[in-house]
Design a protein around this motif. Structure first.
Motif, PDB file in Angstrom:
ATOM      1  N   ASN A  86       0.944  -1.156   0.029  1.00  0.00           N
ATOM      2  CA  ASN A  86      -0.025   0.090   0.085  1.00  0.00           C
ATOM      3  C   ASN A  86       0.824   1.331   0.002  1.00  0.00           C
ATOM      4  O   ASN A  86       0.457   2.108  -0.887  1.00  0.00           O
ATOM      5  CB  ASN A  86      -0.964   0.011   1.261  1.00  0.00           C
ATOM      6  CG  ASN A  86      -2.124  -1.289   1.052  1.00  0.00           C
ATOM      7  OD1 ASN A  86      -2.424  -1.569  -0.041  1.00  0.00           O
ATOM      8  ND2 ASN A  86      -2.644  -1.548   2.164  1.00  0.00           N
ATOM      9  N   TRP A  87       2.075   1.255   0.561  1.00  0.00           N
ATOM     10  CA  TRP A  87       2.825   2.342   0.910  1.00  0.00           C
ATOM     11  C   TRP A  87       3.396   2.636  -0.642  1.00  0.00           C
ATOM     12  O   TRP A  87       3.655   3.761  -1.006  1.00  0.00           O
ATOM     13  CB  TRP A  87       3.753   2.273   1.771  1.00  0.00           C
ATOM     14  CG  TRP A  87       5.012   3.288   2.179  1.00  0.00           C
ATOM     15  CD1 TRP A  87       4.494   4.205   3.131  1.00  0.00           C
ATOM     16  CD2 TRP A  87       6.135   3.656   1.742  1.00  0.00           C
ATOM     17  NE1 TRP A  87       5.648   5.269   2.924  1.00  0.00           N
ATOM     18  CE2 TRP A  87       6.519   4.693   2.152  1.00  0.00           C
ATOM     19  CE3 TRP A  87       6.742   2.881   0.609  1.00  0.00           C
ATOM     20  CZ2 TRP A  87       7.822   5.441   1.962  1.00  0.00           C
ATOM     21  CZ3 TRP A  87       8.022   3.409   0.273  1.00  0.00           C
ATOM     22  CH2 TRP A  87       8.716   4.507   0.886  1.00  0.00           C
ATOM     23  N   ASN A  89       2.369   1.707  -3.398  1.00  0.00           N
ATOM     24  CA  ASN A  89       1.348   1.975  -4.468  1.00  0.00           C
ATOM     25  C   ASN A  89       1.065   3.522  -4.426  1.00  0.00           C
ATOM     26  O   ASN A  89       0.842   3.962  -5.567  1.00  0.00           O
ATOM     27  CB  ASN A  89       0.013   1.040  -4.181  1.00  0.00           C
ATOM     28  CG  ASN A  89       0.354  -0.526  -4.692  1.00  0.00           C
ATOM     29  OD1 ASN A  89       1.053  -0.644  -5.589  1.00  0.00           O
ATOM     30  ND2 ASN A  89      -0.419  -1.165  -4.155  1.00  0.00           N
ATOM     31  N   ARG A  90       1.154   4.292  -3.324  1.00  0.00           N
ATOM     32  CA  ARG A  90       0.951   5.611  -3.137  1.00  0.00           C
ATOM     33  C   ARG A  90       1.867   6.181  -4.200  1.00  0.00           C
ATOM     34  O   ARG A  90       1.637   7.200  -4.850  1.00  0.00           O
ATOM     35  CB  ARG A  90       1.041   6.020  -1.649  1.00  0.00           C
ATOM     36  CG  ARG A  90      -0.314   5.931  -1.139  1.00  0.00           C
ATOM     37  CD  ARG A  90      -0.172   6.498   0.239  1.00  0.00           C
ATOM     38  NE  ARG A  90       0.620   5.901   1.098  1.00  0.00           N
ATOM     39  CZ  ARG A  90       1.063   6.017   2.146  1.00  0.00           C
ATOM     40  NH1 ARG A  90       0.736   7.397   2.761  1.00  0.00           N
ATOM     41  NH2 ARG A  90       2.035   5.422   2.864  1.00  0.00           N
ATOM     42  N   TYR A  91       3.372   5.648  -3.989  1.00  0.00           N
ATOM     43  CA  TYR A  91       4.214   6.136  -4.774  1.00  0.00           C
ATOM     44  C   TYR A  91       4.385   5.932  -6.141  1.00  0.00           C
ATOM     45  O   TYR A  91       4.577   6.865  -7.288  1.00  0.00           O
ATOM     46  CB  TYR A  91       5.559   5.956  -4.054  1.00  0.00           C
ATOM     47  CG  TYR A  91       5.892   6.973  -2.832  1.00  0.00           C
ATOM     48  CD1 TYR A  91       6.229   8.288  -2.956  1.00  0.00           C
ATOM     49  CD2 TYR A  91       5.623   6.325  -1.804  1.00  0.00           C
ATOM     50  CE1 TYR A  91       6.254   8.896  -1.871  1.00  0.00           C
ATOM     51  CE2 TYR A  91       5.668   6.943  -0.429  1.00  0.00           C
ATOM     52  CZ  TYR A  91       6.216   8.320  -0.598  1.00  0.00           C
ATOM     53  OH  TYR A  91       6.225   9.067   0.614  1.00  0.00           O
ATOM     54  N   GLN A  93       1.695   5.386  -7.949  1.00  0.00           N
ATOM     55  CA  GLN A  93       0.417   6.198  -8.365  1.00  0.00           C
ATOM     56  C   GLN A  93       1.066   7.577  -8.853  1.00  0.00           C
ATOM     57  O   GLN A  93       0.713   7.943  -9.657  1.00  0.00           O
ATOM     58  CB  GLN A  93      -0.805   6.244  -7.497  1.00  0.00           C
ATOM     59  CG  GLN A  93      -1.835   7.199  -8.013  1.00  0.00           C
ATOM     60  CD  GLN A  93      -3.271   7.189  -6.988  1.00  0.00           C
ATOM     61  OE1 GLN A  93      -2.927   6.464  -5.875  1.00  0.00           O
ATOM     62  NE2 GLN A  93      -4.260   7.889  -7.317  1.00  0.00           N
ATOM     63  N   PHE A  94       1.706   8.195  -7.815  1.00  0.00           N
ATOM     64  CA  PHE A  94       2.403   9.532  -7.889  1.00  0.00           C
ATOM     65  C   PHE A  94       3.210   9.444  -9.289  1.00  0.00           C
ATOM     66  O   PHE A  94       3.116  10.515 -10.035  1.00  0.00           O
ATOM     67  CB  PHE A  94       3.127   9.829  -6.850  1.00  0.00           C
ATOM     68  CG  PHE A  94       3.893  11.378  -7.169  1.00  0.00           C
ATOM     69  CD1 PHE A  94       3.637  12.262  -6.987  1.00  0.00           C
ATOM     70  CD2 PHE A  94       5.418  10.922  -7.233  1.00  0.00           C
ATOM     71  CE1 PHE A  94       4.430  13.494  -7.195  1.00  0.00           C
ATOM     72  CE2 PHE A  94       6.349  12.068  -7.540  1.00  0.00           C
ATOM     73  CZ  PHE A  94       5.846  13.298  -7.655  1.00  0.00           C
TER      74      PHE A  94
END
Length: 154
Positions: A86-87, A89-91, A93-94
């Motif tokens: 999850n951590w 995936n945030r990056y 997505q960025f």
């Protein structure tokens, strides 16, 4: 500055940073449960070293150990990996959004066309090669060569 501290996530990434521990997790991913000796079998390191790696993986919550008699079985647990994914995936997505914006910009910008009149070619001039100062100015350090077939006299 925002301080983001999640000790569980730190332990997960610290545990995943070692190639031996990643290999142990990969082996556990192939089977539901393996004994410590089965896990240690393909590695060229000692059993106590494997136990230390398993301690790190257990502290990070990546594996569970269950003792049955004298046999300790290890099993993979998913929750810490899910948090790490999850951590990450945030990056992801960025960066994906950033690359999408870059692609849109490049597609919207007109590409330069070929000039209608050719640009005259500039002749290439060979630069003069100059010997270094140390060789040019040092006559004392130079030895004269002898004519072919003769040995220099000492």
């Amino acid at each position: 500055m925002v301080k983001y501290q999640d000790e569980a996530l730190d332990r997960t990434f610290a545990a995943l940073s070692d190639p031996t521990r990643r290999a142990l997790l990969a082996r556990l991913g192939e089977k539901e449960s393996l004994s410590v000796s089965e896990l240690a079998e393909p590695f060229s390191i000692s059993l106590p070293a494997i136990m230390k790696h398993l301690d790190v993986l257990t502290d990070a919550g990546l594996i569970l150990r269950e003792k049955t008699g004298r046999t300790v079985a290890c099993r993979l647990t998913a929750q810490p990996m899910e948090q790490a994914m999850n951590w990450l995936n945030r990056y992801a997505q960025f960066w994906s959004e950033s690359f999408d914006r870059l692609a849109a910009f490049v597609e919207d910008s007109p590409w330069p066309t070929q000039p209608s009149t050719p640009i005259p070619a500039v002749p290439k001039v060979q630069p003069k090669v100059q010997a270094s100062r140390s060789r040019v100015g040092s006559a004392r350090g130079r030895k004269k060569s002898s004519p072919p077939g003769r040995k220099p006299s000492s």
